[in-house]
Motif scaffolding. Structure first.
Motif, short mmCIF file in Angstrom:
data_model
loop_
_atom_site.label_atom_id
_atom_site.label_comp_id
_atom_site.label_asym_id
_atom_site.label_seq_id
_atom_site.Cartn_x
_atom_site.Cartn_y
_atom_site.Cartn_z
N TYR A 106 141.70 58.63 79.95
CA TYR A 106 141.06 57.34 79.91
C TYR A 106 139.91 57.50 80.95
O TYR A 106 140.56 57.07 82.17
N ALA A 107 138.84 57.02 80.81
CA ALA A 107 137.85 56.73 82.09
C ALA A 107 138.09 55.42 82.53
O ALA A 107 137.74 54.53 81.84
N GLY A 163 135.18 58.86 69.08
CA GLY A 163 135.05 58.21 67.73
C GLY A 163 133.80 58.46 66.97
O GLY A 163 133.27 59.51 67.40
N ALA A 164 133.42 57.93 65.89
CA ALA A 164 132.47 58.34 65.24
C ALA A 164 131.25 58.47 65.88
O ALA A 164 130.23 59.31 65.60
N GLN A 165 130.84 57.37 66.82
CA GLN A 165 129.76 57.96 67.71
C GLN A 165 129.61 59.16 68.46
O GLN A 165 128.39 59.91 68.18
N ARG A 197 139.10 54.59 67.09
CA ARG A 197 140.12 53.61 66.82
C ARG A 197 139.89 52.95 65.45
O ARG A 197 140.77 52.54 64.81
N VAL A 198 138.38 52.79 65.19
CA VAL A 198 138.20 52.15 63.90
C VAL A 198 138.56 52.68 62.61
O VAL A 198 138.81 52.35 61.62
N TYR A 199 138.57 54.27 62.66
CA TYR A 199 138.85 55.02 61.39
C TYR A 199 140.27 55.48 61.41
O TYR A 199 140.22 56.66 61.01
N PHE A 220 127.11 52.80 60.74
CA PHE A 220 127.26 53.90 60.73
C PHE A 220 125.80 54.88 60.67
O PHE A 220 125.58 55.68 61.48
N HIS A 259 127.38 51.64 69.80
CA HIS A 259 127.65 50.04 70.07
C HIS A 259 127.22 49.93 71.56
O HIS A 259 126.96 48.82 71.98
N ASN A 289 133.53 49.74 54.21
CA ASN A 289 132.45 48.77 53.65
C ASN A 289 131.13 49.28 52.95
O ASN A 289 130.37 48.96 52.77
N THR A 290 131.16 50.53 53.20
CA THR A 290 129.92 51.47 52.84
C THR A 290 130.34 52.54 51.98
O THR A 290 131.42 53.18 52.07
N ASN A 293 143.06 59.35 69.25
CA ASN A 293 141.78 58.80 68.63
C ASN A 293 140.52 60.19 68.53
O ASN A 293 139.45 59.71 68.15
N GLY A 343 134.74 58.84 74.82
CA GLY A 343 134.92 58.38 73.54
C GLY A 343 135.02 59.42 72.46
O GLY A 343 134.01 60.25 72.72
N ASN A 402 125.07 48.56 64.95
CA ASN A 402 126.60 48.59 64.51
C ASN A 402 126.91 49.12 63.26
O ASN A 402 127.79 48.46 62.60
N ASP A 427 139.20 60.87 75.63
CA ASP A 427 139.88 59.88 74.85
C ASP A 427 141.35 60.16 74.96
O ASP A 427 141.88 60.93 75.25
C1 FAD Z 1 136.73 47.30 62.02
C2 FAD Z 1 135.45 47.86 61.79
C3 FAD Z 1 134.91 48.29 60.29
C4 FAD Z 1 133.78 49.04 60.31
N1 FAD Z 1 133.49 49.46 59.17
C5 FAD Z 1 132.13 50.13 59.04
C6 FAD Z 1 131.84 50.61 57.71
O1 FAD Z 1 132.50 50.32 56.56
N2 FAD Z 1 130.60 51.19 57.59
C7 FAD Z 1 129.61 51.31 58.57
O2 FAD Z 1 128.86 51.86 58.48
N3 FAD Z 1 130.19 50.82 59.87
C8 FAD Z 1 131.37 50.20 59.89
N4 FAD Z 1 131.75 49.85 61.15
C9 FAD Z 1 130.59 50.01 62.22
C10 FAD Z 1 130.69 51.32 62.94
O3 FAD Z 1 130.49 52.52 62.05
C11 FAD Z 1 131.85 51.42 63.53
O4 FAD Z 1 131.85 50.58 64.58
C12 FAD Z 1 131.76 52.89 64.62
O5 FAD Z 1 131.06 54.06 63.95
C13 FAD Z 1 132.97 53.38 64.88
O6 FAD Z 1 132.88 54.30 65.78
P1 FAD Z 1 132.75 54.23 67.48
O7 FAD Z 1 133.11 55.97 67.89
O8 FAD Z 1 131.62 53.40 67.69
O9 FAD Z 1 134.10 53.40 67.97
P2 FAD Z 1 135.55 53.65 67.90
O10 FAD Z 1 136.26 54.01 66.97
O11 FAD Z 1 136.18 52.41 68.66
O12 FAD Z 1 135.57 54.86 69.08
C14 FAD Z 1 135.51 54.79 70.36
C15 FAD Z 1 136.39 55.59 71.08
O13 FAD Z 1 136.25 55.44 72.35
C16 FAD Z 1 137.23 55.35 73.30
N5 FAD Z 1 137.10 54.89 74.73
C17 FAD Z 1 136.72 53.46 74.86
N6 FAD Z 1 136.55 53.53 76.02
C18 FAD Z 1 137.08 54.54 76.75
C19 FAD Z 1 137.38 54.83 78.09
N7 FAD Z 1 137.18 54.17 79.03
N8 FAD Z 1 137.59 56.17 78.36
C20 FAD Z 1 137.95 57.04 77.35
N9 FAD Z 1 137.70 56.74 75.85
C21 FAD Z 1 137.29 55.30 75.74
C22 FAD Z 1 138.26 54.66 72.41
O14 FAD Z 1 139.58 54.97 72.85
C23 FAD Z 1 137.77 55.07 70.91
O15 FAD Z 1 138.57 56.22 70.51
C24 FAD Z 1 132.62 49.03 61.44
C25 FAD Z 1 133.04 48.63 62.52
C26 FAD Z 1 134.54 48.11 62.93
C27 FAD Z 1 134.94 47.53 64.16
#
Ligand code: FAD
Length: 507
Positions: A134-135, A14-16, A52-54, A480, A468, A64-65, A47, A12, A478, A43
């Motif tokens: 993709y894993a 993303g933000a994490q 995906r989220v941002y 940031f 997450h 929302n922050t 992305n 992945g 859940n 990824d």
């Molecule tokens: C709609 C939404 C709005 C949010 N808004 C806020 C906000 O305003 N403020 C706040 O503090 N928090 C917010 N959050 C909560 C939190 O900040 C976010 O969920 C989180 O930071 C998003 O980043 P992420 O990396 O966790 O997820 P994602 O953005 O989903 O990134 C994960 C990545 O992993 C990849 N991935 C998944 N499975 C695989 C695999 N098997 N192989 C390879 N890649 C894979 C995906 O393609 C994706 O790109 C929000 C959450 C959501 C769902």
């Protein structure tokens, strides 16, 4: 393919994942060492950096922050805000609002940071390689190497894996996925919601943050049909108003909880948490039980919501109290026993989360307008949704039923990883007992190191989960701020382990 090709693989991007890389960069800055390491990050191409989220979406899909709470630099909370001022054309910001910016602006910032972190790592001898794939599945071989099967059918080996796969899709509670005109994942809205006829009657399942994004999008797209927002509790989220300010708690502070835990020589219980929270709420004139768990809780009426919006426009709101308490409790979860965390997740999480999830005033005002004109109807006590004679029926406890042409799912992400059909790429890890999760879902980890608890009761050194993916052990992850906080700790602990193992190996 060489074994041990990678020291660490992050799944992945993303933000994490970016938070995790920020943690490594912060660690390597502290000394002049040159490391000889290779990190891979998997990824889909689009992305990388933003997840995906941002990713790209309509400009009214807002964070929302506030921007001042979203810096990835823990030493400069204004970094993101300053980056916006320097980088973003103000016309991209909705209504020139620098506080609550479009979600994809945050994604652009993260992408920028990703490149910056990659360069910082390179300068210290760490190659960060993008693996556009993709894993699909993961196993641990007899030499304790982690084997990752990719969608491209390639295999890669690594010493450690960090799961940063983000929130999962929500469950299909009413088995509607097979129905035409049912939209299970409404985001990105600029792809998923653009083909709904303007005069269609639309049902939104859920009344929380994603439901707001959907209704606001329909409004911006000039929708004229009815919008029925239906959920079990029929409540809209809290509102972040003009006088948003965190009220630091006097009692419910991490340091007090830590002292209590040391005094007890034991983990804390939910009762211990309440003991201090109760005092703080009492100082503001609230009873803790009524504050979080209203008795005879009724669905929200237009008048109630109007009052809340007006309050948010003109004066501080009770949300300011929550804003102060939650970060202290977030820090404190590590002192709470796992069985009490499970209890919280099963029985209380939903109500507390409802108090914590909040929308910017600008969106609340749009929702109020939709309600005022009668176009948006908010309904609670939803019991079932079915599809008959080419129409959806939203059915409620009082036997009432509303017909709609489209249904959009806006229920939150599901938490389960192994239960029913395991989430990719966890199939083999679940089957082999390498992942343990709470009964309502959420992987259990050691919060300081991210090590995943196995079914045998030991923490698997090779597998780390952040964000997450770690919801079984950290109910507020859940958000940031907390993803960032915990990712730093996991990054530092794993990085130290990797370099120590290298030293021992003499590689
Ligand atoms: C709609 C939404 C709005 C949010 N808004 C806020 C906000 O305003 N403020 C706040 O503090 N928090 C917010 N959050 C909560 C939190 O900040 C976010 O969920 C989180 O930071 C998003 O980043 P992420 O990396 O966790 O997820 P994602 O953005 O989903 O990134 C994960 C990545 O992993 C990849 N991935 C998944 N499975 C695989 C695999 N098997 N192989 C390879 N890649 C894979 C995906 O393609 C994706 O790109 C929000 C959450 C959501 C769902």
């Amino acid at each position: 393919m060489n074994e041990n090709k990678y020291d660490i693989i992050i799944i992945g991007a993303g933000a994490q994942a970016i938070s995790f890389l920020a943690g490594i960069c912060s660690y390597i800055k502290k000394n002049d060492n040159h490391y000889n390491l290779k990190i891979g990050i998997i990824d889909k191409k689009e992305n990388f950096g933003c997840g995906r989220v941002y990713n790209h979406d309509f400009p009214w899909i807002l964070m929302n922050t506030p921007a001042t709470d979203l810096s990835i630099d823990k030493n400069n909370r204004f970094e993101f805000y300053e980056w916006i001022k320097k980088t973003i054309d103000p016309s991209i910001l909705l209504e020139n609002n620098y506080d609550f910016v479009p979600r994809n602006v945050f994604g652009l910032y993260l992408k920028d940071k990703y490149i910056d972190f990659k360069n910082q790592l390179y300068n210290k001898g760490i190659i960060l390689e993008d693996i556009i794939d993709y894993a699909k599945d993961i196993s641990i071989d007899k030499n304790e190497k982690v084997d990752i099967l990719l969608e491209s059918k390639n295999n890669i080996k690594t010493n450690y894996v960090v799961f940063a796969t983000g929130p999962s899709n929500s469950d299909d509670y009413y088995n509607l996925k097979i129905c035409k005109n049912y939209i299970h994942n409404p985001l990105p809205a600029n792809q998923k919601l653009i083909n709904i006829p303007k005069d269609a009657n639309v049902g939104i399942i859920g009344s929380n943050l994603t439901a707001i994004d959907v209704a606001v999008t329909l409004k911006h797209l000039g929708h004229t049909g009815n919008i029925f927002m239906a959920s079990r509790n029929g409540k809209l989220p809290e509102v972040k108003g003009k006088y948003l300010k965190s009220y630091p708690p006097h009692n419910a502070q991490y340091l007090n909880f830590k002292k209590l835990s040391e005094h007890k020589k034991d983990s804390l219980s939910l009762k211990d948490l309440i003991r201090y929270i109760r005092k703080d709420l009492a100082l503001h004139g609230y009873h803790w039980r009524n504050f979080f768990f209203e008795k005879n809780s009724k669905p929200e009426s237009f008048e109630d919501f109007k009052c809340r919006v007006e309050e948010a426009q003109t004066s501080p709101t009770p949300f300011n109290i929550v804003l102060g308490i939650i970060p202290e409790i977030a820090k404190t979860w590590r002192l709470v026993s796992q069985d009490q965390i499970d209890l919280f997740m099963s029985n209380y999480y939903r109500q507390v989360h409802q108090k914590h999830g909040a929308i910017p005033l600008v969106n609340a005002e749009k929702i109020l307008k939709l309600m005022e004109t009668g176009q948006l109807l908010l309904k609670g006590n939803l019991t079932d949704v079915n599809f008959k004679n080419q129409q959806f029926n939203l059915n409620f406890k009082n036997q009432e039923s509303l017909k709609c042409d489209f249904v959009i799912n806006a229920t939150g992400p599901k938490k389960t990883i192994c239960q029913n059909v395991p989430k990719l790429p966890f199939t083999t890890l679940c089957a082999s007992g390498n992942v343990n999760e709470t009964h309502i879902g959420g992987i259990i980890i050691d919060i300081n190191t991210g090590k995943i608890l196995t079914k045998n009761g030991f923490y698997q050194n090779k597998l780390r989960a952040i964000g997450h993916n770690a919801e079984g052990s950290h109910p507020f992850i859940n958000n940031f701020a907390w993803i960032l906080e915990t990712s730093f700790e996991v990054a530092e602990s794993l990085f130290c382990e990797v370099i120590n193992a290298k030293r021992t190996d003499g590689t």
